[in-house]
Write a protein that holds these residues in place. Structure first.
Motif, short mmCIF file in Angstrom:
data_model
loop_
_atom_site.label_atom_id
_atom_site.label_comp_id
_atom_site.label_asym_id
_atom_site.label_seq_id
_atom_site.Cartn_x
_atom_site.Cartn_y
_atom_site.Cartn_z
N ARG A 1 0.84 -1.18 0.00
CA ARG A 1 0.00 0.00 0.00
C ARG A 1 0.89 1.25 0.00
O ARG A 1 1.85 1.33 0.76
CB ARG A 1 -0.87 -0.02 1.25
CG ARG A 1 -1.88 1.09 1.34
CD ARG A 1 -2.63 0.94 2.63
NE ARG A 1 -1.76 1.18 3.77
CZ ARG A 1 -1.56 2.38 4.30
NH1 ARG A 1 -2.16 3.42 3.81
NH2 ARG A 1 -0.75 2.53 5.32
N THR A 2 0.58 2.18 -0.87
CA THR A 2 1.32 3.45 -0.88
C THR A 2 0.29 4.57 -0.95
O THR A 2 -0.55 4.56 -1.82
CB THR A 2 2.23 3.58 -2.11
OG1 THR A 2 2.24 2.35 -2.80
CG2 THR A 2 3.60 3.99 -1.72
N GLU A 3 0.39 5.48 -0.05
CA GLU A 3 -0.53 6.60 -0.09
C GLU A 3 -0.12 7.56 -1.21
O GLU A 3 1.06 7.60 -1.60
CB GLU A 3 -0.51 7.35 1.25
CG GLU A 3 -1.17 6.61 2.39
CD GLU A 3 -2.66 6.39 2.19
OE1 GLU A 3 -3.31 7.24 1.55
OE2 GLU A 3 -3.17 5.37 2.65
N VAL A 4 -1.08 8.32 -1.67
CA VAL A 4 -0.81 9.25 -2.76
C VAL A 4 0.29 10.23 -2.37
O VAL A 4 1.13 10.60 -3.18
CB VAL A 4 -2.09 10.01 -3.13
CG1 VAL A 4 -1.83 11.01 -4.21
CG2 VAL A 4 -3.16 9.05 -3.57
N TYR B 1 7.56 7.75 -9.20
CA TYR B 1 6.43 6.99 -9.72
C TYR B 1 6.25 7.34 -11.19
O TYR B 1 5.97 8.48 -11.54
CB TYR B 1 5.19 7.34 -8.91
CG TYR B 1 4.02 6.45 -9.17
CD1 TYR B 1 4.06 5.11 -8.81
CD2 TYR B 1 2.87 6.94 -9.75
CE1 TYR B 1 2.98 4.28 -9.04
CE2 TYR B 1 1.79 6.12 -9.98
CZ TYR B 1 1.85 4.79 -9.62
OH TYR B 1 0.78 3.99 -9.85
N HIS C 1 2.53 7.96 -14.38
CA HIS C 1 1.85 9.11 -14.95
C HIS C 1 2.77 9.98 -15.79
O HIS C 1 2.48 11.13 -16.04
CB HIS C 1 1.21 9.94 -13.84
CG HIS C 1 -0.06 9.33 -13.36
ND1 HIS C 1 -1.24 9.50 -14.02
CD2 HIS C 1 -0.30 8.50 -12.34
CE1 HIS C 1 -2.18 8.81 -13.40
NE2 HIS C 1 -1.64 8.19 -12.38
N THR D 1 -6.55 4.90 -4.77
CA THR D 1 -5.57 5.88 -4.30
C THR D 1 -4.43 5.24 -3.51
O THR D 1 -3.40 5.87 -3.35
CB THR D 1 -6.21 6.96 -3.41
OG1 THR D 1 -6.95 6.32 -2.39
CG2 THR D 1 -7.10 7.88 -4.21
N THR D 2 -4.62 4.04 -3.00
CA THR D 2 -3.50 3.48 -2.24
C THR D 2 -2.77 2.36 -2.97
O THR D 2 -1.66 2.02 -2.60
CB THR D 2 -3.96 2.94 -0.87
OG1 THR D 2 -5.06 2.08 -1.07
CG2 THR D 2 -4.34 4.05 0.06
N TYR D 3 -3.39 1.78 -3.97
CA TYR D 3 -2.69 0.69 -4.68
C TYR D 3 -2.51 0.96 -6.17
O TYR D 3 -1.54 0.54 -6.76
CB TYR D 3 -3.46 -0.63 -4.55
CG TYR D 3 -3.41 -1.21 -3.17
CD1 TYR D 3 -2.33 -2.00 -2.79
CD2 TYR D 3 -4.42 -0.97 -2.27
CE1 TYR D 3 -2.28 -2.53 -1.53
CE2 TYR D 3 -4.38 -1.51 -1.02
CZ TYR D 3 -3.31 -2.29 -0.64
OH TYR D 3 -3.25 -2.81 0.60
N HIS D 4 -3.49 1.60 -6.78
CA HIS D 4 -3.48 1.65 -8.24
C HIS D 4 -3.50 3.11 -8.72
O HIS D 4 -4.41 3.53 -9.40
CB HIS D 4 -4.67 0.91 -8.81
CG HIS D 4 -4.95 -0.38 -8.14
ND1 HIS D 4 -4.22 -1.51 -8.40
CD2 HIS D 4 -5.83 -0.73 -7.19
CE1 HIS D 4 -4.67 -2.49 -7.64
NE2 HIS D 4 -5.63 -2.05 -6.90
N GLN D 5 -2.51 3.87 -8.29
CA GLN D 5 -2.50 5.28 -8.65
C GLN D 5 -2.46 5.48 -10.15
O GLN D 5 -2.87 6.50 -10.66
CB GLN D 5 -1.30 5.99 -8.01
CG GLN D 5 -1.37 6.14 -6.52
CD GLN D 5 -0.76 4.95 -5.81
OE1 GLN D 5 -0.35 3.99 -6.42
NE2 GLN D 5 -0.70 5.00 -4.49
N ILE E 1 -5.83 6.44 -12.05
CA ILE E 1 -6.51 7.72 -11.96
C ILE E 1 -6.01 8.62 -13.09
O ILE E 1 -4.80 8.69 -13.32
CB ILE E 1 -6.23 8.39 -10.60
CG1 ILE E 1 -6.42 7.38 -9.48
CG2 ILE E 1 -7.12 9.59 -10.39
CD1 ILE E 1 -5.99 7.90 -8.15
N ALA F 1 -5.73 6.75 3.55
CA ALA F 1 -7.05 6.89 2.91
C ALA F 1 -8.09 5.98 3.56
O ALA F 1 -9.25 6.36 3.72
CB ALA F 1 -6.93 6.58 1.43
#
Lengths: 385, 513
Positions: free
Chosen positions: A23-26, A99, A102, B322-326, B329, B348
């Motif tokens: 898990r990674t927060e935004v 990251y 994007h 938002t926590t695994y598959h950014q 989005i 989150a």
């Protein structure tokens, strides 16, 4: 019943033991919007990245974090023996994980492009986060200069590059990497360069401009097109739909046209075991402005006008083909055409010395233009008043 | 491990007061003595003594349950003014004296007790071995009013009341057919609640009616105070989170369901009728779907299905993405989310939990409080949770949007019991999303769908007609076909008489000429 309870118990335990391990927060991620790759010297690369600063991008509880003045992004770079090492070099001074998912634009420095870029692109193919739909461009000069520019419209330069590319050549990484290894076809990459805002020094900033295309020989930059050749490339890549065209008809008066639709039909004949190519273009345009006041309803004048248009387009297309041909590069993929239709001939006669043969290959360009919609300027018969 | 295992329960008998199985004796004093002893300390039971000439008689009733006017003018007044002839029989009283429409004779003391408690008036006359039950029920009742839980823009504005007789009459007014059958039962040793089953004889399958009767017969309890009691006793899977019986306050909904072969259970004392069997889709349909023009219903049903998904999954998807598959989005959206999450101290998942629980608490608080205070709660909630929390940087603005969207989505589900099931299921989905990302959501979704497919309501697959698939019945599931196209009834419970209407009812210019 007891068995079910045992199983449930094991499940509950298992659930608590697993966890949110990836898990990674935004706000633990550094979203890379674009990467610029420059070659410093042999086997030493400088990779610069552009990262938006969420805290400076607005949002209700902004403040904090804004480190680089008002800019909502910052650029940093790392140096390494290859792209990955340079990335790792950068990561060491970044509190957030790089990251790449994007990333919208990859910009290659001119020096890197002219000394061979293929090995630097390996990372794009290998890294699971990077996308093949990322646009790729060659910078005139250093790639880092593109990243540090400050276009007026967009918050982030990468966004500006992306939007500009969309209106011009638009080549994404997948297309370019595919073309690197096509027989008889050389890649084309759009070129981006920096310019200063043209407003007499008021609020001057460094803007970005898409400036033609880089023509590569395999993975090495051969030359960058001029304006005329850039249009020729656009014609050949079928990117001229809805694009505007200005054709000089008489002295100091031009016709402005918009390309409504066009067809591109390449063909070839085998003559003495060598192909002779004919590239035919059938163009439909709409008249936007009729400066010389031509009466296009008159067949003679109409054919004069279309002839001028045809000449103009022919000049553009033939220009780039001949220039590329003369240096042994095949950006349109004439060889690829033969490869697909006449594979035996290609394998036996052409594949080995295609580049040497290329300057002597004959390529004819035929253009047939029509003006589909005209305006009523120049028409003498008017409604009786 | 032993703690998990329940000890086996013994089947318990409930203690019932032994009924007085004695007959009425000619001596009135004896009868009254016994009755008084059984109504000891029941000061609302009135013993009115009268004399017919010189024959002693008693009128028994419960104060407040009877129509005093009717008793006064049609019974007491008539009895007192009667000059009795030689032979006084119960027939004579029934036929010549009392002017009340519904009179029956009873012979047991126990029946007297029952009838008095039911709200009837009982007349005991000295020297007779029978008592007369005068049906003059009355008392205060709520008037038929617009149902509060199922309001409609278009459609009948009457709703059920607490009195079963009124409710039955409301249904009978809608379906004036002798095919409409009513079976009544009394359930509850103390409450002796009247439970009525209504069905259309030619449509509802006899096995279904039998099954429901059997299940109702099984209930041995002291009191039934609401239809919810019955629902929990007769449903198929008591452990399932999904409601398997539909309830409604609207006679028109009941009539519509009767016409599709379902059975309706009415409970005295509750304005909610139960409809069995029920499928999942029934809970996503409102009565108004059938009254508006079909284009509107077509759109609204689609909207509801989307909203069910949102109500169930939106917070979970937000957490997962938002926590695994950014990477999923859109870039610019991600930047705005990142910008607003920048100063949020919680992950989150915790953030979503805080907001969801706050929202549920708010909803519950607003529901239970008196209406005037309820407004204060909603203002407080909107202000504190909505604005202050965002400004203070405890919760991010996108999360507030997600939670409120979820809340609104869950309110679009027309049936409250289904809405609450979905709201509860949201929490495990959020857990799964927080732990495993989209993978967890898919697993959770699979479990829910499997469970829905496995469920049955009175023998009808809960997810039908989707699983098992029946193409022809889909016309009333995701969409509503126009009435002229719905010429067949659904076949879930009906085997015969499938035709609802004649063919070719579609209006066309040719026919109408």
């Amino acid at each position: 019943m007891k068995k079910i309870q045992h199983i449930l118990f094991v499940f509950v335990i298992a659930l608590t033991l697993t966890g949110c391990w990836d898990r990674t927060e935004v706000n633990d991620l550094a979203f890379i919007t674009s990467t610029g790759i420059d070659k410093l010297e042999d086997n030493l690369f400088q990779v610069s990245i552009q990262v938006p600063l969420p805290s400076a991008m607005g949002g209700p509880s902004g403040g904090g974090g804004g480190t680089s003045g008002n800019k909502p992004y910052y650029v940093d770079s790392g140096i390494g023996r290859n792209v990955r090492e340079a990335n790792d070099d950068m990561q060491r001074r970044m509190s957030r994980e790089l990251y790449f998912a994007h990333r919208r634009v990859i910009i290659l420095g001119e020096k890197l492009a002219s000394e061979g870029m293929e090995r630097s692109l390996d990372l794009i193919l290998e890294h699971p986060e990077s996308r093949l739909s990322t646009f790729m461009l060659v910078a005139k000069g250093n790639a880092m200069d593109i990243l540090t520019s400050s276009p007026h419209f967009e918050q982030i330069p990468a966004e500006a590059v992306r939007e500009l590319t969309k209106t011009a050549l638009k080549m994404n990484t997948r297309e370019i990497i595919n073309q690197l290894h096509l027989p008889g076809k050389d890649p084309i990459i759009p070129v981006v360069r920096t310019v200063t805002t043209q407003n007499n020094g008021q609020d001057e900033k460094i803007e970005l401009q898409i400036d033609g295309a880089a023509i590569l020989k395999d993975d090495v930059l051969q030359f960058m097109t001029n304006d005329q050749e850039a249009l020729g490339i656009s014609w050949l890549l079928k990117r001229m739909y809805e694009k505007k065209l200005t054709v000089s008809v008489r002295k100091e008066s031009e016709l402005n046209l918009i390309v409504e639709d066009y067809k591109l039909k390449p063909s070839y004949k085998i003559n003495n075991k060598l192909p002779e190519f004919t590239i035919s273009l059938f163009v439909d345009c709409n008249l936007l402005q009729n400066e010389p006041d031509l009466n296009l309803e008159d067949p003679d004048i109409y054919s004069l006008a279309t002839r001028k248009i045809e000449e103009e387009i022919k000049k553009q297309v033939a220009g780039i083909i001949n220039h590329a041909k003369s240096v042994g590069v095949d950006p349109y993929g004439l060889g690829w055409l033969v490869y697909r239709h006449d594979n035996k001939l290609w394998e036996e006669n052409l594949s080995k010395n295609w580049r040497e043969l290329l300057p002597d290959i004959k390529v004819a360009v035929n253009v047939e233009a029509e003006i589909a919609v005209i305006n009523n300027k120049g028409i003498k018969i008017r409604e009786a008043t | 491990m032993k703690r998990f295992i329940k000890p086996k329960k013994l089947i318990q008998e409930i203690v019932i007061q032994a009924p007085i199985e004695e007959p009425i004796v000619p001596n009135i004093q004896e009868n009254i003595k016994r009755l008084k002893s059984s109504f000891e300390k029941c000061s609302d039971v009135k013993f009115r003594e009268i004399k017919l000439e010189n024959i002693k008689a008693f009128i028994l009733f419960v104060d407040g349950l009877v129509d005093n006017q009717s008793i006064q003018f049609n019974a007491i007044h008539e009895l007192l003014s009667e000059t009795v002839h030689a032979q006084l029989t119960s027939e004579y009283i029934e036929q010549r004296i009392v002017s009340i429409s519904d009179v029956i004779e009873i012979e047991k003391l126990d029946d007297i007790v029952k009838n008095v408690l039911d709200g009837n008036t009982v007349l005991i006359v000295d020297g007779l071995e029978k008592a007369l039950v005068l049906n003059a029920k009355g008392g205060e009742r709520r008037a038929v009013a617009e149902p509060e839980t199922e309001t409609a823009v278009r459609g009948p504005k009457e709703g059920f009341v607490e009195n079963i007789a009124v409710n039955i009459a409301l249904i009978r007014q809608k379906l004036r057919s002798n095919h409409l059958k009513l079976i009544t039962k009394e359930i509850g040793t103390v409450s002796r609640t009247i439970v009525g089953m209504m069905y259309l004889e030619h449509l509802a399958s006899p096995e279904l009616v039998k099954e429901i009767e059997d299940r109702l017969e099984r209930i041995k309890i002291d009191a039934i105070l609401e239809s919810g009691y019955i629902e929990e006793f007769i449903e198929d899977s008591p452990s399932s989170l999904f409601p398997q019986i539909q309830n409604t306050e609207r006679p028109d909904t009941v009539a519509g369901n009767l016409l599709e072969g379902r059975v309706v259970i009415l409970i005295n004392g509750s304005p909610f009728a139960l409809i069995v069997p029920a499928t999942f889709w029934q809970f996503l349909q409102a009565n108004e779907d059938y009254y508006h023009r079909y284009h509107i219903s077509f759109f609204i049903r689609f909207l509801r299905i989307i909203m069910v998904f949102l109500a169930l999954l939106l917070p979970a998807i937000y957490i997962a993405v938002t926590t695994y598959h950014q990477e999923m989005i859109p870039t610019n959206l991600l930047y705005s989310i990142a910008a607003s999450r920048e100063s949020i101290p919680f992950p989150a998942f915790i953030e979503a939990m805080i907001m969801e629980i706050a929202f549920e608490a708010l909803r519950e608080a607003g529901l239970r409080l008196p209406k005037i205070v309820g407004q204060a709660v909603s203002i407080l909630g909107a202000l504190v949770i909505g604005q202050a929390a965002v400004e203070a940087g405890i919760v991010s603005a996108p999360m507030v949007i997600v939670v409120s969207l979820t809340g609104i989505a869950s309110f679009t589900i027309p049936k409250f019991n289904m809405a609450i099931s979905i709201r509860i299921l949201r929490f495990p989905m959020m857990f799964l999303a927080g732990m495993f990302g989209l993978f967890g959501i898919s697993i959770g979704g699979l479990i829910i769908v499997t469970h829905l497919c496995k469920l049955r309501s009175f023998g009808v697959p809960y997810f039908s007609p989707i699983a098992p698939l029946k193409w022809r019945e889909l016309k009333d599931i995701f969409v509503r076909y126009p009435w002229w196209a719905m010429d067949k009834r659904p076949t879930q419970t009906i085997e015969e008489n499938l035709n609802r209407q004649v063919d070719n009812l579609k209006p066309s210019s040719v026919q109408q000429k």
